[in-house]
Design an enzyme around this catalytic site. Structure first.
Site, short mmCIF file in Angstrom:
data_model
loop_
_atom_site.label_atom_id
_atom_site.label_comp_id
_atom_site.label_asym_id
_atom_site.label_seq_id
_atom_site.Cartn_x
_atom_site.Cartn_y
_atom_site.Cartn_z
CD GLU A 343 -3.34 -0.47 1.74
OE1 GLU A 343 -3.83 0.57 1.43
OE2 GLU A 343 -3.81 -1.26 2.55
CD GLU A 634 -3.86 -1.75 9.06
OE1 GLU A 634 -3.21 -2.68 8.89
OE2 GLU A 634 -4.50 -1.28 8.16
#
Ligand code: BGC
Length: 751
Positions: A343, A634
Site C-alpha cells: 500500500e 494499525e
C-alpha cells in the site's frame, strides 16, 4: 522562472534501471554551476560518478498533474576538461507497482508507460558568460548494475554487470505534467541504527534485529567472492515462535539482492525502501556474521522534531517514541498509511486523524502545504476528494477521509498561523463541503449526508472484525458534514471572506439541527431510519454489519463536534462514560479515537480518560507498548494476547492513526491549546489536568515564537507547575484550584 526542459527517454527497453549520460569538455572550470533535474520515475543525479544532493526518490511523489525538479549546486565541482553528467532512473512512483492500484481511463494502470528524464545545467564562467546545457538526443543510454527496483518488491543489483551503451536517447515528446520547483522537503537518510542482535530462529533462519522498526534500508558492509549472492528479506515482527514473519506484507516482496564482485563494499539499495525492524539473511556469503557490518538507515522527509515529552511512566515515554517513529516512517514525501505492505499510499483519513499530532511532533508546515496542494490538484471537478492522495486508487469518497481537505488545512493553520497557506487551500475546503452538500441533496435530505459508501469508524473494536465498526456511517458522515462546514466558516472568517463565513456557518448550523432531528431521540443517540423504516440505507451492501449509534465513537463525535445542546452534554458524556466503564475499554476506530479522550475530559471525566490512556488491556494504546511495539499498530490487536496475528491481509505494525492520542496528552493532560484568534501559538491557553498516577510530566514544544515548556511534579498531594512562555506569546494560564491569569511576558513561571 520557466526552464526550457527537454525530456528524453530510451528508445529501447533497457531491461534494468537505465543511466542517461553525457560528457562535456569545459575549456575552464565554471565559477558557478547549477543543475536542474527531473524525471518521470525516480532518479539519482551524478557528476563524474558522484551522487549529488543525497536525496532519495527524487523528484518525490506528487499528483500526476505535476512533477518537481530539484536544483543541485555544482559550483566548484566541474573541473576544466571532461566532465560526465549522468542520471540513473527507476520506475519509482510513476511506473512502479505502487501506482498500479487502479486502471485509468486510458486502460493503463500507471501514471506513465516509460521512464523519462530531463536536466539543465547552467554554468557561469569567469568572464560572465553563461552556458545552458540540456538533455537531448546526444545523451547516451547505458545499462546499470541495478537490474530491477521497486518500492514494494525491493532491489536487485548485479555488481558484476558492466554498464554498457545501449543506444542514444531520444527526445520524448509525449505529454508531460507541469514541471515546478520542488518544495515541502525531500527524503534523505536521517538516522542510523546499529544492529542489536543476531538471532537464529527455530526454523534456522539467520535474523538481525535492529531493535526499532523504521522505514528505510539496511546498509551492509561486505566482502564476498565474485559471483557470491547476498539476499535479504525484511520484516516488522517475528511470530510467537520467534520465526521471521512476512505474512502481512500483502504483495510486497520486500527483498534486496546483490551479486557481489569480490570487492570490499558498503551496500544499500537506491530506489526502494522497506518498513522493517528485522532482516533475514536468506543468502549471505560471510561466516561468521558480524553485527558491526549492519546498520538500519531511516529515511524520511526533512522535518525537525518540535516536541519532547517525558514522564515517570516508562510506558508512556515508549508510546511517545512509537508515535514519533510512526510519523517518521510514514512521512516519506507524502503522509503514507504504512511503510511495509503493498500500500504505502497517501490515505487521506489516516492523515486527517493524525494531522494535529503531526504538527505537535515535528515542523511539518511545508510538508502539508505540498501534500494539500497535491490534494487540490487531484480533487475532482465536483469537489470529491479521492481516498488516497496522490490519487492512484479509486476507492470510496468517504466521510472522515475526504474531510482531510478541511481538517488538515485548519489544523496546520492553527499550528503555524500562516494565512497565505490557509488561503491557498481554502478553495479546496469549500469545494469539498459543496461536494457533501450536493451528495446530501442527491439523497433528498439537504442537511444530512445519508447513503454513499464510507470507511466508517474504520477498525473500531466494538464488533469483532467488522472493518467499519458499529457506528452508522450516516451519523459519521453527517457529523463531519457539520464539522467541515464549520471549519470552512472559520477559515473564511480568518481570510476576511465574511459572506462566505456566514454561508458556511449557517450551513453548519442547519446540518447540526438536522443531525439532532435524525440521530437524537429522547436524549439518546439512535439509528436513523428512512421513512420506509430501512436503517441500512443504500450503503451497507458491501460491508454488512449490525449498526447502532449507542457507541463510544458516536458519543465522542456528538460531544467533540458540539452537535448537541449544552444542557444535553452531561447526558451524552454520562452515557459515554458508562459505555467505557461497562466495556472496560475503548472501542473506537480511526474516526472516534482522536476525540474519545477529549470528549471525556472536556465533560468531567478526566480520570476515566486517564484510565483509558494508562490501560494495558486489549484494546488500548499500552497493550501494544507492553507487547513490544516500537511503532504504532494499525489494529488494536495486531497481535493478540496469545501472540497470534490479526488477518494478514490487513495488519500493519506501523500505522500512525492511533498515535493521534498524543494530541490529547498535549491538549488536555498538559492542557495546551492554540486559540483561534492567535493561530501559530501567538495566543494560547495552558490548562493542565494532572493525574495522581503521573507524578512528573514534562513537555517542551518549539513554537513559531520559541520554546514553550510545561512541567508538573507531585509533591505530597500537591502538584507544582513550571511553565516557560516564549516571546510574543499571550498565554492564559488556568491552574487547577487557582484563578486564571494572562501572561504576556516571556519567561519561566512557577505555580
Ligand atoms: C489503509 C488505511 C486506510 C483504509 C481505508 C487501508 O487499507 O491501510 O489506513 O485508511 O484502508 O479504509
Amino acid at each position: 522562472m520557466r526552464l526550457p526542459f527537454c525530456w528524453i527517454c530510451s528508445p529501447v527497453d533497457p531491461h534494468c534501471c537505465p543511466t542517461f549520460r553525457k560528457s562535456w569538455n569545459f575549456p575552464e572550470s565554471p565559477v558557478k554551476a547549477t543543475a536542474f533535474v527531473t524525471a518521470i520515475g525516480v532518479y539519482d543525479f551524478f557528476l563524474n560518478g558522484e551522487k549529488q544532493g543525497n536525496i532519495f526518490f527524487a523528484p518525490g511523489w506528487t499528483s500526476e498533474k505535476r512533477v518537481f525538479f530539484h536544483r543541485y549546486d555544482l559550483s566548484g565541482k566541474i573541473a576544466k576538461g571532461k566532465n560526465v553528467f549522468s542520471i540513473t532512473a527507476a520506475n519509482g512512483y510513476a511506473l512502479g507497482d505502487i501506482s498500479s492500484h487502479h486502471f485509468r481511463e486510458n486502460g493503463k494502470c500507471h501514471f506513465a508507460d516509460h521512464i523519462s528524464v530531463a536536466a539543465l545545467i547552467r554554468c557561469t564562467f569567469s568572464d560572465g558568460s553563461e552556458k545552458l546545457l540540456s538533455t537531448d538526443e546526444n545523451w547516451e543510454v547505458f545499462s546499470s548494475a541495478i537490474l530491477s527496483s521497486d518500492f514494494y518488491h525491493g532491489e536487485l543489483c548485479d555488481l558484476n554487470a558492466v554498464p554498457h551503451k545501449l543506444c542514444n536517447a531520444e527526445k520524448d515528446l509525449s505529454p508531460k505534467p507541469k514541471i515546478t520547483a520542488a518544495y515541502g522537503g525531500c527524503v534523505r537518510p536521517r538516522e542510523r541504527i546499529p544492529a542489536q542482535k543476531l538471532l537464529i530462529s527455530p526454523k534456522g533462519e539467520k535474523i538481525i534485529d535492529f531493535g526499532q522498526e523504521i522505514a528505510g534500508f539496511a546498509e551492509i558492509s561486505v566482502q564476498g567472492k565474485k559471483g557470491d549472492k547476498l539476499c535479504l528479506s525484511h520484516a516488522e515482527v517475528l511470530d510467537k515462535e520467534g520465526n521471521f514473519y512476512t505474512g502481512n506484507l500483502q504483495r510486497a516482496k520486500a527483498k534486496t539482492e546483490y551479486v557481489l564482485n569480490g570487492e570490499n563494499l558498503i551496500l544499500h539499495p537506491h530506489f526502494t525502501y522497506q518498513g522493517f525492524r528485522y532482516i533475514r539473511l536468506d543468502e549471505f556469503p560471510q561466516e561468521p556474521v558480524c553485527l558491526d557490518h549492519f546498520t538500519a538507515v531511516a529515511l524520511y522527509t526533512d522535518m525537525k522534531q518540535a516536541c519532547r515529552f517525558s514522564c515517570n511512566d516508562k510506558r508512556l515515554n515508549r508510546l511517545f517514541n512509537n508515535i514519533l517513529w510512526g510519523q517518521k516512517s510514514n512521512f516519506m514525501d507524502i503522509p503514507t498509511d504504512c511503510p511495509q505492505r503493498s500500500e504505502r499510499l497517501g490515505w487521506t483519513g489516516d492523515s486527517q486523524v493524525f494531522c494535529r499530532t503531526a504538527c505537535i511532533n515535528f515542523d511539518v508546515k511545508n510538508f502539508y502545504d505540498r501534500w494539500l496542494s497535491d490534494m487540490a490538484l487531484d480533487q475532482s471537478p465536483d469537489g470529491a476528494i479521492p481516498c488516497v492522495i496522490p490519487a492512484v486508487f479509486n476507492g470510496n469518497i468517504s466521510a472522515g477521509w475526504g474531510d482531510a481537505a478541511t481538517v488538515c488545512p485548519w489544523e496546520v493553520y492553527l499550528a503555524y498561523g500562516d494565512k497565505k497557506q490557509l488561503a491557498r487551500h481554502y478553495p479546496m475546503m469549500k469545494k469539498w463541503v459543496e461536494y457533501i452538500h450536493a451528495r446530501a441533496l442527491n439523497y433528498g435530505e439537504e442537511y444530512l449526508w445519508l447513503g454513499d459508501m464510507h470507511y466508517g469508524d474504520w477498525l473500531a473494536a466494538d464488533e469483532k472484525n467488522e472493518l467499519l465498526g458499529s457506528t452508522q456511517t450516516d451519523l459519521i458522515a453527517s457529523a463531519f458534514y457539520a464539522y467541515s462546514a464549520r471549519l470552512c466558516a472559520k477559515a473564511a472568517h480568518v481570510l476576511g471572506k465574511d459572506e462566505e463565513a456566514v454561508y458556511f456557518d449557517t450551513l453548519s448550523k442547519r446540518v447540526r439541527l438536522a443531525f439532532r432531528k435524525a440521530f437524537i431521540k429522547d436524549a439518546k443517540l439512535c439509528v436513523y431510519k428512512k421513512a420506509d423504516g430501512d436503517p441500512s440505507v443504500p450503503h451497507n451492501n458491501v460491508y454488512s454489519r449490525p449498526v447502532t449509534n449507542d457507541t463510544q465513537t458516536a458519543h465522542a463525535l456528538v460531544l467533540y463536534f458540539n452537535l448537541c445542546e449544552e444542557e444535553e452534554k452531561s447526558i451524552f458524556a454520562g452515557r459515554l462514560a458508562q459505555l467505557v466503564t461497562e466495556r472496560g475499554h475503548l472501542t473506537t476506530g480511526f474516526i472516534g479515537t482522536p476525540y474519545l479522550l477529549f470528549a471525556l475530559s472536556q465533560n468531567g471525566y478526566t480520570e476515566l480518560a486517564y484510565n483509558l490512556l494508562l490501560s494495558e488491556k486489549n484494546p488500548s494504546w499500552l497493550f501494544a507498548v507492553t507487547h513490544g511495539a516500537t511503532t504504532v499498530w494499525e489494529r488494536w490487536d495486531s497481535v493478540n494476547e496469545n501472540g497470534d496475528f490479526q488477518d494478514p491481509d490487513m495488519n500493519s505494525f506501523n500505522h500512525y492513526a492511533y498515535g493521534s492520542v498524543f494530541s490529547w496528552i498535549f491538549g488536555a493532560a498538559f492542557g495546551i491549546s492554540v486559540k483561534e484568534t492567535g493561530a501559530g501559538y501567538r495566543k494560547i491557553k495552558i490548562s493542565p489536568h494532572p493525574d495522581d498516577r503521573l507524578s512528573q510530566m514534562r513537555i517542551s514544544k518549539r513554537t513559531p515564537n520559541g520554546t514553550l515548556k510545561v512541567c508538573w511534579k507531585k509533591s505530597g498531594d500537591r502538584f507544582d507547575y513550571e511553565i516557560t512562555i516564549p516571546k510574543n506569546t499571550e498565554a492564559e494560564i488556568c491552574i487547577p484550584g487557582q484563578s486564571s491569569q494572562i501572561i504576556r511576558q516571556a519567561g519561566n513561571y512557577r505555580f
